[in-house]
Design a protein around this motif. Structure first.
Motif, PDB file in Angstrom:
ATOM      1  N   HIS A 189      -5.007  -1.626  -8.539  1.00  0.00           N
ATOM      2  CA  HIS A 189      -5.665  -1.685  -7.226  1.00  0.00           C
ATOM      3  C   HIS A 189      -5.726  -3.114  -6.688  1.00  0.00           C
ATOM      4  O   HIS A 189      -6.683  -3.477  -5.978  1.00  0.00           O
ATOM      5  CB  HIS A 189      -7.084  -1.098  -7.305  1.00  0.00           C
ATOM      6  N   CYS A 229      -0.498   2.006  -5.988  1.00  0.00           N
ATOM      7  CA  CYS A 229      -1.699   1.158  -5.961  1.00  0.00           C
ATOM      8  C   CYS A 229      -2.386   1.154  -7.319  1.00  0.00           C
ATOM      9  O   CYS A 229      -2.906   0.113  -7.785  1.00  0.00           O
ATOM     10  CB  CYS A 229      -2.672   1.656  -4.890  1.00  0.00           C
ATOM     11  N   THR A 252      -4.216  -2.339  -1.459  1.00  0.00           N
ATOM     12  CA  THR A 252      -4.706  -1.065  -0.937  1.00  0.00           C
ATOM     13  C   THR A 252      -3.535  -0.211  -0.440  1.00  0.00           C
ATOM     14  O   THR A 252      -2.410  -0.690  -0.278  1.00  0.00           O
ATOM     15  CB  THR A 252      -5.698  -1.299   0.213  1.00  0.00           C
ATOM     16  N   GLU A 299      -0.711   6.105  -3.503  1.00  0.00           N
ATOM     17  CA  GLU A 299      -1.892   5.865  -4.335  1.00  0.00           C
ATOM     18  C   GLU A 299      -1.514   5.565  -5.778  1.00  0.00           C
ATOM     19  O   GLU A 299      -2.195   4.769  -6.460  1.00  0.00           O
ATOM     20  CB  GLU A 299      -2.815   7.093  -4.285  1.00  0.00           C
TER      21      GLU A 299
END
Length: 496
Positions: free
Chosen positions: A335, A330, A338, A327
């Motif tokens: 972003h 990302c 994904t 995450e």
């Protein structure tokens, strides 16, 4: 009462008579005893003498006292049969003398009881004692044969060792009498064998040159792996050839990306590594994974950044103690990709490379080469380490440096760093030449190309590495430069 007493007396007399006749060897039934009781003539004829009656009464008392006690002495005939059966079943003590060593502890008590019984039974019967003596005799004969055989084997072994040693056998003794002498003999033979091997084996350059400093002499530090460092270095030299990326994959395979796009991606990854405080090994391994993947798989330019963050996540898992999560990568891409896409790309990279992540990078060789360079200083030079790392990181942005091996780039970085910090002395010596396996002429092209990156002669706008090493924590080594070009060293060496 009188009748009962008379009847009881008659009964006891009858029993006494029966016992007396049994002692005399005559079998007396109840009918015969009753008949004999009424016949006085026969009883008077067979009546024992007074001395015989005393002996019979004493024996009868002993038997009555022993009726309630278990008999510990078996009849001689039964004991002889039992020993014969055991002899046939287990081969105890007569045919197999080594059997006593198997159940020695458990049979001590039984053996003591048997020996006591043998002595008691021998008093009653003369048959058992000779059997026991024969067993002891056979056992002694078997043991003597075994000792003779062992002595013969030992003599043969000593004779063979003497034949192998030849005339020098006298130096080590004739026989091995004790354990301490065995150790001394082994040590002497081992030292002689080592001496012979040293004479046969080729002498290493380190033993030829007296001015080469042994950087692996600190055996007290377990993390230095001093005893295995030369072998580890040899393995790294082989691995860097086996897992080397293609030097021209941009021209042959990749049609949608360019060397400039690759440089932009790596410059951005340097900033990401600084953001997450990643170690330099993670950065160098990331670049290696990217180049190896691009050497065998076509990729579009829209997915180039995805490849970069996925390779950095793999390298972080390999090198870092607490690697960033998917995450976070990302998030660092705003972003654009994904979590599922990052994990899928991670799987593609690992499967394509067959999970071969143990790759020696430029940073791997640089540590050992800097250690060799520091040996010429009385006090370790921190700026030398910062400068060498700075020059090595400059090369990861340039696609043209793929034609140089990581070990050659590391050696060239040390060469140029020493020259940048001190132009009064030649940057290369016998110690560096020994541990890097590179001579001065072999470093020429890599050092000259690295000097162009240091001076930024082509005006590259990517300044992430330069800004990083302009910081005070790196002693601002990015601002330093040599007054004299390093090319003069190679021209003078070529003239020599």
């Amino acid at each position: 009462m009188i009748c009962s007493r008379q009847g009881h007396a008659t009964m006891s007399d009858e029993n006494t008579n029966v016992a007396n006749f049994e002692e005399l060897g005559v079998r007396v039934t109840r009918a015969r005893a009753r008949a004999l009781g009424t016949s006085g003539g026969v009883l008077s004829q067979l009546k024992p003498s007074q001395d015989q009656r005393r002996a019979l009464r004493a024996k009868s008392k002993r038997e009555n006292l022993d009726e309630n006690k278990p008999s510990t002495v078996a009849p001689a005939s039964f004991k002889h049969k039992r020993r014969a059966v055991l002899k046939d079943a287990t081969n105890i003590s007569c045919e197999n003398p080594n059997f006593n060593n198997v159940n020695n502890a458990s049979s001590v008590k039984t053996r003591n009881v048997d020996e006591k019984n043998d002595k008691l039974a021998a008093n009653d019967s003369g048959d058992l004692l000779p059997v026991h003596e024969d067993a002891k005799t056979k056992l002694a004969e078997e043991l003597s044969k075994i000792k003779v055989a062992e002595s013969e084997d030992f003599t043969k072994q000593v004779k063979l060792e003497k034949d192998e040693q030849g005339p020098n056998f006298k130096q080590f003794g004739v026989l091995k009498k004790c354990a301490s002498k065995d150790e001394k003999d082994d040590a002497l033979r081992f030292s002689q064998r080592e001496k012979e091997e040293d004479e046969v084996l080729e002498i290493t350059p380190a033993s030829k040159e007296s001015d080469i400093v042994d950087i692996d002499s600190d055996v007290k530090d377990p993390q230095a792996c001093s005893l295995y460092a030369p072998y580890i270095d040899d393995t790294r030299r082989i691995t860097e050839l086996e897992r080397r990326p293609s030097v021209n994959y941009m021209e042959e395979l990749q049609k949608d990306i360019t060397p400039n796009m690759r440089a932009i991606l790596i410059d951005w990854l340097v900033e990401v590594s600084e953001e997450y405080n990643l170690v330099p090994d993670t950065l160098f391994l990331t670049i290696n994974l990217i180049d190896r993947f691009l050497s065998h798989n076509y990729i579009e330019k829209q997915r180039l950044q995805l490849l970069g963050v996925s390779c950095m996540m793999i390298a972080s898992k390999y090198e870092e103690i607490c690697p960033p999560r998917a995450e976070e990568f990302c998030l660092i891409t705003d972003h654009t990709y994904t979590r599922r896409e990052v994990l899928k790309m991670e799987s593609e990279v690992l499967n394509l490379l067959h999970f071969q992540l143990s790759v020696p990078t430029t940073k791997t060789f640089l540590r050992r080469f800097i250690q060799a360079a520091q040996s010429s200083y009385e006090v370790p030079c921190v700026e030398l380490e910062f400068m060498a790392n700075y020059l090595a990181e400059l090369t990861i942005v340039d696609y043209s440096f793929l034609k140089f091996l990581p070990s050659l780039i590391a050696a060239s970085a040390v060469f140029l760093a020493r020259w940048t910090l001190n132009q009064s002395d030649h940057p290369w010596n016998s110690t560096l030449e020994h541990y890097t396996s590179y001579k001065t002429p072999e470093l020429k092209y890599a050092v000259l190309a690295m000097e162009d990156l240091q001076l930024n002669t082509r005006g590259c706008p990517l300044n992430a590495i330069r800004e990083k090493y302009r910081q005070h924590r790196f002693n601002c080594v990015a601002t330093l430069s040599s007054k004299e070009s390093v090319g003069s060293l190679f021209s003078s060496s070529e003239n020599d």
